[in-house]
Design an enzyme around this catalytic site. Structure first.
Site, PDB file in Angstrom:
ATOM      1  N   GLY A  42       0.651  49.260 -22.564  1.00  0.00           N
ATOM      2  CA  GLY A  42      -0.030  49.420 -21.290  1.00  0.00           C
ATOM      3  C   GLY A  42       0.332  48.235 -20.424  1.00  0.00           C
ATOM      4  N   GLU A  43      -0.663  47.622 -19.816  1.00  0.00           N
ATOM      5  CA  GLU A  43      -0.404  46.404 -19.043  1.00  0.00           C
ATOM      6  C   GLU A  43      -1.072  45.229 -19.737  1.00  0.00           C
ATOM      7  OE1 GLU A  43       1.490  45.086 -16.927  1.00  0.00           O
ATOM      8  OE2 GLU A  43       2.483  47.028 -16.823  1.00  0.00           O
ATOM      9  N   SER A  44      -0.273  44.292 -20.202  1.00  0.00           N
ATOM     10  CA  SER A  44      -0.841  43.184 -20.966  1.00  0.00           C
ATOM     11  C   SER A  44      -1.832  42.367 -20.133  1.00  0.00           C
ATOM     12  CB  SER A  44       0.266  42.302 -21.532  1.00  0.00           C
ATOM     13  OG  SER A  44       1.150  41.912 -20.525  1.00  0.00           O
ATOM     14  N   CYS A  74       4.306  47.302 -27.836  1.00  0.00           N
ATOM     15  CA  CYS A  74       4.669  46.896 -26.475  1.00  0.00           C
ATOM     16  C   CYS A  74       3.673  45.855 -25.917  1.00  0.00           C
ATOM     17  CB  CYS A  74       4.815  48.126 -25.587  1.00  0.00           C
ATOM     18  SG  CYS A  74       5.850  47.799 -24.165  1.00  0.00           S
ATOM     19  N   ARG A 101       8.500  38.664 -22.317  1.00  0.00           N
ATOM     20  CA  ARG A 101       8.075  39.902 -21.632  1.00  0.00           C
ATOM     21  C   ARG A 101       9.177  40.449 -20.751  1.00  0.00           C
ATOM     22  NH1 ARG A 101       3.112  38.640 -18.283  1.00  0.00           N
ATOM     23  NH2 ARG A 101       3.085  40.894 -17.984  1.00  0.00           N
ATOM     24  N   ILE A 130       9.695  50.882 -22.814  1.00  0.00           N
ATOM     25  CA  ILE A 130       9.202  50.966 -21.435  1.00  0.00           C
ATOM     26  C   ILE A 130       8.832  49.556 -20.961  1.00  0.00           C
ATOM     27  CG2 ILE A 130       7.510  52.019 -19.882  1.00  0.00           C
ATOM     28  CD1 ILE A 130       7.075  54.193 -22.076  1.00  0.00           C
ATOM     29  N   ARG A 131       9.597  49.034 -20.057  1.00  0.00           N
ATOM     30  CA  ARG A 131       9.423  47.633 -19.597  1.00  0.00           C
ATOM     31  C   ARG A 131       9.076  46.748 -20.805  1.00  0.00           C
ATOM     32  NH1 ARG A 131       5.039  47.694 -16.718  1.00  0.00           N
ATOM     33  NH2 ARG A 131       4.700  49.895 -17.111  1.00  0.00           N
ATOM     34  N   HIS A 167       7.592  52.338 -28.310  1.00  0.00           N
ATOM     35  CA  HIS A 167       6.414  53.219 -28.365  1.00  0.00           C
ATOM     36  C   HIS A 167       6.588  54.362 -29.367  1.00  0.00           C
ATOM     37  CE1 HIS A 167       4.213  51.819 -24.695  1.00  0.00           C
ATOM     38  NE2 HIS A 167       5.405  51.309 -24.442  1.00  0.00           N
ATOM     39  N   GLU A 169       4.426  56.158 -30.647  1.00  0.00           N
ATOM     40  CA  GLU A 169       3.448  57.232 -30.379  1.00  0.00           C
ATOM     41  C   GLU A 169       3.985  58.250 -29.373  1.00  0.00           C
ATOM     42  OE1 GLU A 169       3.444  54.298 -29.120  1.00  0.00           O
ATOM     43  OE2 GLU A 169       2.624  54.293 -27.086  1.00  0.00           O
TER      44      GLU A 169
HETATM   45  N1  GLN Z   1       5.715  45.078 -19.398  1.00  0.00           N
HETATM   46  C1  GLN Z   1       4.368  45.348 -19.820  1.00  0.00           C
HETATM   47  C2  GLN Z   1       3.561  44.069 -19.919  1.00  0.00           C
HETATM   48  O1  GLN Z   1       4.081  43.000 -19.870  1.00  0.00           O
HETATM   49  C3  GLN Z   1       4.334  46.051 -21.151  1.00  0.00           C
HETATM   50  C4  GLN Z   1       4.826  47.445 -20.965  1.00  0.00           C
HETATM   51  C5  GLN Z   1       4.328  48.427 -21.993  1.00  0.00           C
HETATM   52  O2  GLN Z   1       3.389  48.192 -22.750  1.00  0.00           O
HETATM   53  N2  GLN Z   1       4.933  49.566 -21.998  1.00  0.00           N
HETATM   54  O3  GLN Z   1       2.363  44.165 -20.047  1.00  0.00           O
END
Ligand code: GLN
Length: 195
Positions: A42-44, A74, A101, A130-131, A167, A169
């Site tokens: 998600g978003e850290s 992630c 990151r 994903i990122r 990921h 999942e």
């Molecule tokens: N780039 C996101 C972060 O730094 C992580 C991306 C993800 O969990 N898919 O939070």
């Protein structure tokens, strides 16, 4: 399943396919009786802020120290890393790894790669990034499980702690979820044998 933000519903679905019941953790009272925890992607920044706000950080750090199996995917990996998260809010910081990151560059939003992961079997694992972060350094007790193109470390394990930069999942390959359930079952058996 830490359900503050991010891809937790997908994890819950995979675990139920494997016959494991996942509960959603949002508040400290949800931690009672927990035998393992997934910190999803998600978003850290958001996850760390909510974890601090809801008072989850210190109980989870204590439980990790007592051997609670935790799997971070992630952004969840970023939560586990002892070094490199570099966020305004504190993280769990329980695993002896340094994270970098957005290591594949911000332009590279997402991609798929086949990974060689001997610990889960000979067939390549279809990993969705994903990122994604990478693991820049690992401590002496950390076992590297997979590298991307023979380079950056993207999956690792330190005793009961599992970290994947991608990921699992989001794919139909259930081997990482099965691997984590095995870690959780072994941890439970070890606790049982002490009592
Ligand atoms: N780039 C996101 C972060 O730094 C992580 C991306 C993800 O969990 N898919 O939070």
């Amino acid at each position: 399943m830490l359900a503050l933000q991010g891809a937790f519903a997908e994890h819950v679905r995979v675990f139920s396919r494997l016959g494991a019941q996942a509960i959603e953790v949002r508040l400290p009272e949800h931690l009672t009786g927990l035998d393992s925890l997934v910190v999803p992607g998600g978003e850290s920044t958001t996850i760390s802020q909510l974890m601090a706000e809801y008072g989850l950080l210190s109980p989870l750090q204590r439980m990790a120290g007592e051997g609670l199996p935790i799997w971070g995917t992630c952004a969840g990996l970023i939560m586990l890393a002892k070094r490199g998260a570099d966020l305004a809010f504190p993280t769990l910081a329980v695993m002896d790894i340094t994270v970098r990151r957005n290591a594949f560059g911000r332009q590279v939003e997402s991609f798929e790669a086949e990974l060689d992961v001997p610990a889960i079997g000979p067939a390549p694992f279809p990993a969705v990034f994903i990122r994604a972060p990478v693991i820049a350094e690992t401590g002496p007790r950390v076992q590297v499980l997979a590298c991307h193109n023979g380079g950056a470390v993207v999956a690792a394990q330190e005793r009961n702690l599992l970290a994947t930069a991608f990921h699992p999942e989001l794919t139909d390959d259930l081997r990482f979820h099965r691997h984590f359930l095995e870690i959780a079952a072994a941890a439970k058996a070890a606790v049982g044998s002490h009592t």
